[in-house]
Design an enzyme around this catalytic site. Structure first.
Site, short mmCIF file in Angstrom:
data_model
loop_
_atom_site.label_atom_id
_atom_site.label_comp_id
_atom_site.label_asym_id
_atom_site.label_seq_id
_atom_site.Cartn_x
_atom_site.Cartn_y
_atom_site.Cartn_z
N ARG A 1 0.92 -1.20 0.28
CA ARG A 1 -0.14 0.14 -0.04
C ARG A 1 0.78 0.98 -0.04
O ARG A 1 0.65 1.96 -0.58
CB ARG A 1 -0.52 0.31 1.68
CG ARG A 1 -2.30 0.35 0.97
CD ARG A 1 -3.33 -0.01 2.33
NE ARG A 1 -2.45 -1.30 2.85
CZ ARG A 1 -2.90 -2.73 2.69
NH1 ARG A 1 -3.84 -2.81 2.22
NH2 ARG A 1 -1.99 -3.08 3.31
N THR A 2 1.35 0.83 1.02
CA THR A 2 2.54 2.39 0.79
C THR A 2 3.92 3.05 0.17
O THR A 2 3.26 4.05 -0.98
CB THR A 2 3.00 2.39 2.51
OG1 THR A 2 2.17 2.29 3.28
CG2 THR A 2 3.92 3.79 3.31
N LYS B 1 24.38 -7.18 0.31
CA LYS B 1 26.08 -7.80 -0.10
C LYS B 1 26.25 -7.16 1.20
O LYS B 1 27.81 -6.94 1.12
CB LYS B 1 26.38 -6.69 -1.18
CG LYS B 1 25.75 -7.25 -2.60
CD LYS B 1 26.42 -6.84 -3.79
CE LYS B 1 25.50 -7.65 -5.41
NZ LYS B 1 25.90 -6.18 -6.26
N ARG C 1 11.53 3.98 4.38
CA ARG C 1 10.90 2.79 5.49
C ARG C 1 11.65 1.98 5.88
O ARG C 1 12.68 1.54 5.71
CB ARG C 1 9.36 1.64 4.84
CG ARG C 1 9.18 0.38 5.16
CD ARG C 1 7.75 -0.24 5.28
NE ARG C 1 6.48 1.13 5.29
CZ ARG C 1 5.73 1.11 5.73
NH1 ARG C 1 5.34 -0.75 5.47
NH2 ARG C 1 4.05 1.62 5.70
N HIS D 1 4.37 6.53 11.69
CA HIS D 1 3.57 6.68 10.35
C HIS D 1 3.40 7.50 9.68
O HIS D 1 1.88 7.72 9.70
CB HIS D 1 3.27 5.08 10.43
CG HIS D 1 3.28 4.21 8.24
ND1 HIS D 1 2.94 5.33 7.61
CD2 HIS D 1 2.08 3.49 8.29
CE1 HIS D 1 3.40 4.78 6.88
NE2 HIS D 1 2.29 3.49 6.66
#
Lengths: 306, 179
Positions: A58-59, A86, A108, A136
């Site tokens: 969604r975000t 890596k 995020r 958020h």
């Protein structure tokens, strides 16, 4: 009017006027997404980098659509397919991305405070798209926008947030935002999911869901993070559904014109029963639509004018 | 302090709008395919007045829309101020329509450039005409109006303000001289 800040890191440090400016601007952006040609030239030449260290549909999609409808270029980096595997450090990755000269970085991360650290290292605007169990902000903004759209106000409304408050960045951002805007916020959930001293944020605390949602204007259900089940915060999903899940019988305890929200992804039959999720009180999909508008508003307000 | 000079009062504005309404009808030979679009914010009130007059003269209905041009401005990424956005509401298709764009003051022409770009995103109008209450000169783009209420030669340091609202009696056009 301009948002006099470089980054959007959390709702906690936003002033009421700033929240209102963002919500007003977002309302104007709703119309763009309803056009036949869903694109305006506003952010031509602006590059938005979506840097996601945690899974998200969604975000991430919402930010990408928001940027594209404003004619910005978007680049998505998810860590599973990047140099992070890596062994590159977070700051090195950030510095390298900065060197490619994007304008806005959307981050995020599973660690609380990661966007704050990033914002001090890079010169670009940083938007927090969720950091650990901290904040958020864009979710809270789209929630407030949805409440304002449905109820025509925020001040004076009773908002009940139910679920895993301790691990929820959505809850924290909403508590900051809604209390600032004058709503009465109640949180409900088992004591194992309730952080200590949560009442200091100015909320009422209940451990029985029926008490938490009584006379509520808005019920916000949080996702039960089933991956935490083995942390023994509750005995079984079924018991949780019985004691804390939102079903039709419980909805009747709230105000007659209650609206029901959920940040997604939902666990149908756990925290919310399907007939409630798809029922007439549910505004869950309106939240998603408004999410695009809120993110367009933020990208617009943060860009340019250096 | 700035000096204020009234150059048009309520009755004067009304007479200009009446003439513009007749001119629109004359030039377009009636109201067939005609739509009126007001530019936020000042242009919207004027567009409403013109629409009322045209509807009264022709005894019919003409569709009207509102257009906010903020997202099409050419100074968004360079200017440090962000204008507050208004609402765009064009609840009909513009394909093959004769669009009359209405604004209060025509100045540099940049607003009209933005408005035309915005309109094209809503469809392909048959033609676009421009009606303004005041043309104060100082164009920076090759743009001219089809219908003008009053030509008002002005200096760059002057400010031309059109106040038109729902309260008709208070309508006026003033020049503010920033001394």
């Amino acid at each position: 009017m301009k948002l006099a800040r470089k980054d959007i890191l959390g709702i906690r440090d936003l002033a009421v006027e700033e929240i209102n400016l963002i919500l007003d601007t977002a309302e104007s952006f709703i119309e763009v997404s309803t056009r036949e040609i869903k694109k305006v030239p506003t952010l031509r030449g602006v590059t938005v980098m979506n840097l996601f260290y945690e899974p998200s549909t969604r975000t991430r999609t919402s930010f990408e659509i928001a940027a594209k409808r404003l004619s910005a270029d978007t680049i998505n980096i998810s860590t599973a397919t990047s140099s992070v595997v890596k062994g590159e450090t977070f700051i090195d990755t950030a510095k390298n991305l900065e060197a490619m000269n994007p304008d806005i970085i959307v981050l995020r991360h599973s660690a609380a405070g990661a966007p704050h650290m990033l914002s001090r290292v890079v010169r670009q605007s940083v938007i927090n798209a969720g950091d650990g169990a901290h904040e958020h902000p864009t979710q809270a903004l789209l929630d407030m926008m949805t409440i304002r759209e449905k109820k025509k106000r925020i001040a004076g409304l009773k908002v009940s947030i139910v679920g895993d408050i301790a691990h929820s960045r959505v809850a924290r951002s909403n508590i900051y935002g809604l209390t600032k805007m004058g709503a009465k916020v109640t949180v409900g959930g088992p004591s194992t999911m309730m952080p200590r001293f949560i009442d200091r944020l100015g909320v009422e605390v209940h451990h029985h869901v029926d008490d938490a949602i009584r006379d509520a204007d808005i019920i916000m259900m949080l996702r039960i993070q089933t991956e935490r089940q083995d942390m023994s915060v509750f005995p079984s999903l079924r018991e949780y559904a019985n004691l804390f899940g939102l079903n039709r019988k419980r909805v009747a305890l709230a105000k007659e014109d209650v609206i029901i929200m959920h940040p997604g992804p939902m666990n149908r039959g756990v925290e919310i029963s399907p007939d409630v999720a798809d029922g007439p009180y549910s505004v869950i999909l309106d939240q998603v639509t408004n999410g695009v508008a809120v993110r367009m508003a933020l990208l617009y307000l943060l860009s340019g004018g250096n | 302090m700035s000096k204020k000079r009234v150059v048009m009062d309520s009755a004067g504005i009304d007479r200009s709008l009446t003439r513009i309404s007749y001119e629109i009808l004359e030039k377009n030979k009636g109201v067939e395919d005609l739509v009126i679009i007001g530019i936020q914010k000042g242009g919207v009130f004027l567009a409403e007045r013109i629409r009322e007059k045209i509807c009264r003269i022709e005894d019919t209905k003409v569709p009207m829309g509102k257009l906010d041009i903020t997202l099409y401005r050419d100074d968004l990424l360079t200017s440090s101020k962000k204008p507050r956005m208004g609402k765009t509401d064009i609840p009909f298709s513009l394909d093959n329509k004769k669009v009359v764009l209405v604004d209060d003051v025509l100045f540099t022409g940049r607003t009209i450039r933005a408005a035309m770009d915005a309109l094209i995103d809503f469809g392909r109008p048959k033609l676009i005409q421009l009606a303004v209450l005041i043309d104060r000169g100082h164009r920076e783009l090759p743009i001219r109006a089809d219908f003008v209420g009053k030509n008002l030669p002005s200096s760059l340091w002057e400010e031309v303000n059109v106040s038109v609202s729902t309260d008709k009696a208070k309508d006026e056009v003033v020049i503010l001289e920033n001394a």
